[in-house]
Scaffold this motif. Structure first.
Motif, PDB file in Angstrom:
ATOM      1  N   UNK A  52       0.827  -1.210   0.000  1.00  0.00           N
ATOM      2  CA  UNK A  52       0.000   0.000   0.000  1.00  0.00           C
ATOM      3  C   UNK A  52       0.858   1.256   0.000  1.00  0.00           C
ATOM      4  N   UNK A  53       1.973   1.233   0.754  1.00  0.00           N
ATOM      5  CA  UNK A  53       2.881   2.375   0.776  1.00  0.00           C
ATOM      6  C   UNK A  53       3.481   2.620  -0.604  1.00  0.00           C
ATOM      7  N   UNK A  54       3.910   1.547  -1.265  1.00  0.00           N
ATOM      8  CA  UNK A  54       4.549   1.695  -2.575  1.00  0.00           C
ATOM      9  C   UNK A  54       3.552   2.155  -3.629  1.00  0.00           C
ATOM     10  N   UNK A  55       2.312   1.678  -3.530  1.00  0.00           N
ATOM     11  CA  UNK A  55       1.286   2.137  -4.473  1.00  0.00           C
ATOM     12  C   UNK A  55       1.013   3.623  -4.282  1.00  0.00           C
ATOM     13  N   UNK A  56       1.004   4.079  -3.029  1.00  0.00           N
ATOM     14  CA  UNK A  56       0.786   5.498  -2.749  1.00  0.00           C
ATOM     15  C   UNK A  56       1.910   6.343  -3.334  1.00  0.00           C
ATOM     16  N   UNK A  57       3.157   5.958  -3.077  1.00  0.00           N
ATOM     17  CA  UNK A  57       4.291   6.720  -3.593  1.00  0.00           C
ATOM     18  C   UNK A  57       4.289   6.739  -5.116  1.00  0.00           C
ATOM     19  N   UNK A  58       3.948   5.612  -5.702  1.00  0.00           N
ATOM     20  CA  UNK A  58       3.985   5.528  -7.165  1.00  0.00           C
ATOM     21  C   UNK A  58       2.950   6.442  -7.802  1.00  0.00           C
ATOM     22  N   UNK A  59       1.693   6.321  -7.416  1.00  0.00           N
ATOM     23  CA  UNK A  59       0.641   6.985  -8.178  1.00  0.00           C
ATOM     24  C   UNK A  59       0.405   8.432  -7.771  1.00  0.00           C
ATOM     25  N   UNK A  60       0.667   8.774  -6.516  1.00  0.00           N
ATOM     26  CA  UNK A  60       0.541  10.177  -6.139  1.00  0.00           C
ATOM     27  C   UNK A  60       1.619  11.009  -6.826  1.00  0.00           C
ATOM     28  N   UNK A  61       2.852  10.494  -6.826  1.00  0.00           N
ATOM     29  CA  UNK A  61       3.940  11.218  -7.489  1.00  0.00           C
ATOM     30  C   UNK A  61       3.731  11.243  -8.996  1.00  0.00           C
ATOM     31  N   UNK A  62       3.375  10.104  -9.578  1.00  0.00           N
ATOM     32  CA  UNK A  62       3.128  10.064 -11.024  1.00  0.00           C
ATOM     33  C   UNK A  62       1.944  10.954 -11.387  1.00  0.00           C
ATOM     34  N   UNK A  63       0.946  11.016 -10.529  1.00  0.00           N
ATOM     35  CA  UNK A  63      -0.196  11.889 -10.786  1.00  0.00           C
ATOM     36  C   UNK A  63       0.196  13.348 -10.803  1.00  0.00           C
ATOM     37  N   UNK A  67      -0.171  15.700 -14.061  1.00  0.00           N
ATOM     38  CA  UNK A  67      -1.279  16.632 -13.907  1.00  0.00           C
ATOM     39  C   UNK A  67      -1.183  17.847 -14.837  1.00  0.00           C
ATOM     40  N   UNK A  68      -0.010  18.487 -15.012  1.00  0.00           N
ATOM     41  CA  UNK A  68       0.048  19.642 -15.928  1.00  0.00           C
ATOM     42  C   UNK A  68      -0.413  19.315 -17.342  1.00  0.00           C
ATOM     43  N   UNK A  69      -0.054  18.124 -17.832  1.00  0.00           N
ATOM     44  CA  UNK A  69      -0.519  17.738 -19.166  1.00  0.00           C
ATOM     45  C   UNK A  69      -2.034  17.621 -19.196  1.00  0.00           C
ATOM     46  N   UNK A 201      -4.283   9.939 -17.618  1.00  0.00           N
ATOM     47  CA  UNK A 201      -5.555   9.545 -17.033  1.00  0.00           C
ATOM     48  C   UNK A 201      -5.367   8.520 -15.917  1.00  0.00           C
ATOM     49  N   UNK A 202      -4.553   7.483 -16.176  1.00  0.00           N
ATOM     50  CA  UNK A 202      -4.335   6.437 -15.176  1.00  0.00           C
ATOM     51  C   UNK A 202      -3.670   7.012 -13.931  1.00  0.00           C
TER      52      UNK A 202
END
Length: 323
Positions: A52-63, A67-69, A201-202
């Motif tokens: 769960x920690x790794x999923x949070x770091x991955x997608x929040x940062x990638x998001x 986001x600017x795009x 989007x993802x």
């Protein structure tokens, strides 16, 4: 002396060839990042982080990165992807993929992840592409697939031989994660979506949905206890490289070479993972691993050769019609 005009079909053929070369290059870049992602996931679990920690770091940062795009390209319609398709793709290549795949490391070693998760991507993608996209592999495609699967097995052979009693639990989780990514691969191709739009989007949808859930259900206590070096490594590899750049590269590769051939690129990741793992996790690279990597590369070369031969038939066919 005036230049001889090129045949009308020369430009399209050259464009197809350039697109294929670009697709194979992008696919290889994604494969290298995936190899690093497997090693980083294992290191994260060993350092005390949860899936769960790794999923949070991955997608929040990638998001945040994507986001600017999204804000500049029809944000209300997710850059043309649409909310329905965006949610479906986020459920496939978003947090569930990391949660399931990273959980497998609690039961099975890195070698199992390489052969089971990535092998599932190849098998499921090829089958679904044949059924839904009519991208049925020919003789060369079957040879390529056989080499890839043999290479995956040889690469992870020593790990499989020394498996633990509960390793089947990890194998099952790796297979589910690979299948999720395979379905994402085929749907992205079938819907004809822009690679950048799909990635944005993802990542953004995953951050918006998973971020609050993580904060409420899991909390930040474990992350606050982790060392800055561990957090930086996970954020860079999980969030920037694997979460954004690899998805961009792979989505573009799918668009250029097709879902069935693109499914072979993850075959390079086990070799990368084994080499990196020998330095970063203490895993030794054996002769079997080297042989497996050669087989994997051979499978990709057969696929590339098959694509080149198919393109070569285009001008030949055109010349026959003119004669």
């Amino acid at each position: 002396m005036p230049d001889t005009p090129l045949p009308e079909d020369a430009a399209p053929v050259a464009g197809v060839a350039t697109g294929l070369r670009r697709g194979y290059l992008l696919g290889c870049i994604a494969a290298v990042i995936w190899g690093g992602y497997l090693v980083t996931s294992r290191r994260g679990i060993a350092a005390g982080l949860s899936p769960a920690d790794m999923a949070f770091l991955r997608y929040v940062i990638a998001g945040v990165v994507m986001l600017p795009f999204l804000l500049r390209h029809a944000p209300l319609r997710l850059a043309g992807v649409g909310w329905k398709k965006g949610l479906i793709l986020a459920c496939l290549a978003g947090p569930p993929f990391v949660l399931v795949g990273a959980s497998g490391f609690r039961f099975a070693p890195l070698a199992h992840a390489a052969v089971i998760q990535l092998g599932s991507v190849i098998l499921v993608s090829t089958v679904l592409a044949a059924i839904t996209l009519r991208e049925r592999p020919g003789t060369a495609g079957l040879v390529s697939l056989s080499l890839v699967l043999l290479g995956l097995f040889v690469t992870a052979g020593s790990g499989l031989a020394g498996g633990r009693p509960d390793a089947w639990r990890g194998d099952l989780l790796f297979a589910i994660a690979g299948s999720l990514w395979a379905i994402f691969t085929v749907l992205q191709r079938r819907w004809g979506l822009s690679p950048v739009s799909v990635t944005a989007a993802v990542c953004v949808v995953s951050a918006l949905l998973y971020g609050p859930i993580y904060a409420v259900v899991v909390g930040f206590e474990r992350l606050s206890r982790a060392s800055p070096a561990v957090l930086l490594e996970q954020a860079l590899v999980q969030g920037v490289l694997s979460g954004a750049i690899a998805m961009l590269a792979f989505a573009a590769a799918v668009r250029e070479v097709g879902a069935a051939r693109a499914a072979l690129f993850p075959a390079l990741a086990p070799g990368v993972a084994m080499v990196l793992g020998s330095f970063l996790t203490g895993d030794r690279v054996s002769a079997l691993h080297v042989i497996g990597l050669v087989l994997l590369t051979g499978g990709l070369l057969v696929s590339a050769w098959d694509a080149a031969c198919r393109n070569a038939t285009v001008p030949a066919a055109s010349n026959e019609k003119l004669s």
